[in-house]
Motif scaffolding. Structure first.
Motif, short mmCIF file in Angstrom:
data_model
loop_
_atom_site.label_atom_id
_atom_site.label_comp_id
_atom_site.label_asym_id
_atom_site.label_seq_id
_atom_site.Cartn_x
_atom_site.Cartn_y
_atom_site.Cartn_z
N HIS A 6 0.83 -1.20 0.00
CA HIS A 6 0.00 0.00 0.00
C HIS A 6 0.87 1.26 0.00
O HIS A 6 0.34 2.36 -0.07
N LEU A 7 2.17 1.10 0.07
CA LEU A 7 3.10 2.24 0.10
C LEU A 7 3.44 2.65 -1.33
O LEU A 7 4.54 2.41 -1.84
N LEU A 8 2.49 3.28 -1.99
CA LEU A 8 2.65 3.59 -3.41
C LEU A 8 3.80 4.55 -3.68
O LEU A 8 4.48 4.42 -4.70
N SER A 9 4.05 5.48 -2.79
CA SER A 9 5.16 6.41 -3.00
C SER A 9 6.49 5.68 -2.97
O SER A 9 7.42 6.06 -3.70
N GLU A 10 6.61 4.63 -2.19
CA GLU A 10 7.83 3.83 -2.17
C GLU A 10 7.95 2.98 -3.43
O GLU A 10 9.02 2.83 -3.99
N LEU A 11 6.84 2.43 -3.88
CA LEU A 11 6.86 1.59 -5.08
C LEU A 11 7.28 2.36 -6.32
O LEU A 11 7.84 1.77 -7.25
N GLU A 12 7.02 3.66 -6.35
CA GLU A 12 7.42 4.47 -7.51
C GLU A 12 8.92 4.38 -7.78
O GLU A 12 9.36 4.54 -8.91
N HIS A 13 9.71 4.12 -6.73
CA HIS A 13 11.16 4.03 -6.86
C HIS A 13 11.62 2.64 -7.27
O HIS A 13 12.80 2.44 -7.54
N ARG A 63 1.97 9.01 -16.79
CA ARG A 63 1.27 9.82 -17.81
C ARG A 63 -0.22 9.92 -17.54
O ARG A 63 -0.84 10.95 -17.79
N GLU A 64 -0.83 8.85 -17.03
CA GLU A 64 -2.28 8.84 -16.80
C GLU A 64 -2.69 9.56 -15.52
O GLU A 64 -3.82 10.01 -15.39
N SER A 65 -1.78 9.65 -14.59
CA SER A 65 -2.07 10.32 -13.32
C SER A 65 -2.04 11.84 -13.51
O SER A 65 -1.20 12.36 -14.23
N THR A 66 -2.95 12.53 -12.86
CA THR A 66 -2.99 13.99 -13.01
C THR A 66 -1.77 14.68 -12.41
O THR A 66 -1.46 15.80 -12.78
N ASP A 67 -1.07 14.01 -11.48
CA ASP A 67 0.14 14.62 -10.91
C ASP A 67 1.38 13.73 -11.09
O ASP A 67 2.43 14.02 -10.54
N GLY A 68 1.25 12.65 -11.86
CA GLY A 68 2.39 11.78 -12.14
C GLY A 68 2.67 10.72 -11.09
O GLY A 68 3.62 9.96 -11.23
N SER A 69 1.85 10.63 -10.05
CA SER A 69 2.13 9.67 -8.97
C SER A 69 1.20 8.46 -9.03
O SER A 69 0.07 8.54 -9.53
N LEU A 103 -3.04 8.23 -9.32
CA LEU A 103 -3.70 7.38 -10.31
C LEU A 103 -4.67 6.44 -9.61
O LEU A 103 -5.81 6.27 -10.06
N TYR A 104 -4.26 5.85 -8.50
CA TYR A 104 -5.17 4.97 -7.77
C TYR A 104 -6.42 5.73 -7.31
O TYR A 104 -7.53 5.24 -7.43
N ARG A 105 -6.23 6.93 -6.83
CA ARG A 105 -7.39 7.74 -6.40
C ARG A 105 -8.31 8.04 -7.58
O ARG A 105 -9.53 8.02 -7.43
N GLN A 106 -7.72 8.34 -8.73
CA GLN A 106 -8.54 8.58 -9.92
C GLN A 106 -9.34 7.33 -10.28
O GLN A 106 -10.53 7.44 -10.65
N LEU A 107 -8.72 6.18 -10.21
CA LEU A 107 -9.37 4.93 -10.60
C LEU A 107 -10.50 4.52 -9.66
O LEU A 107 -11.50 3.97 -10.10
#
Length: 74
Positions: free
Chosen positions: A23-30, A53-59, A63-67
């Motif tokens: 659930h640590l999406l900010s960590e997974l980005e790396h 690209r699909e996320s409004t802020d690139g994170s 993207l998960y919140r948008q989905l």
């Protein structure tokens, strides 16, 4: 967390399939090359670059919140 990230990245770079569920999406980005969001079914799947690209802020988090309808739609 850095040591784990480095070990997993090294294994992936050597051709080992690495599956990480978190659930640590900010960590997974790396760490990740590909992303699959699940919520009883596959909500989205693609590369980390496609997700940015699909996320409004690139994170991944945005993207998960948008989905799931809790964030700003693209």
């Amino acid at each position: 967390m850095l040591w784990l990230r480095e070990r997993l990245r090294k294994a992936a770079d050597e051709g080992v399939a690495v599956l990480v569920s978190s659930h640590l999406l900010s960590e997974l980005e790396h760490l990740v090359d590909d992303v699959v969001f699940l919520q009883g079914k596959v909500l989205w799947q693609g590369s980390r670059e496609d997700a940015a690209r699909e996320s409004t802020d690139g994170s991944l988090e945005q993207l998960y919140r948008q989905l799931n309808g809790t964030g700003v739609a693209a």
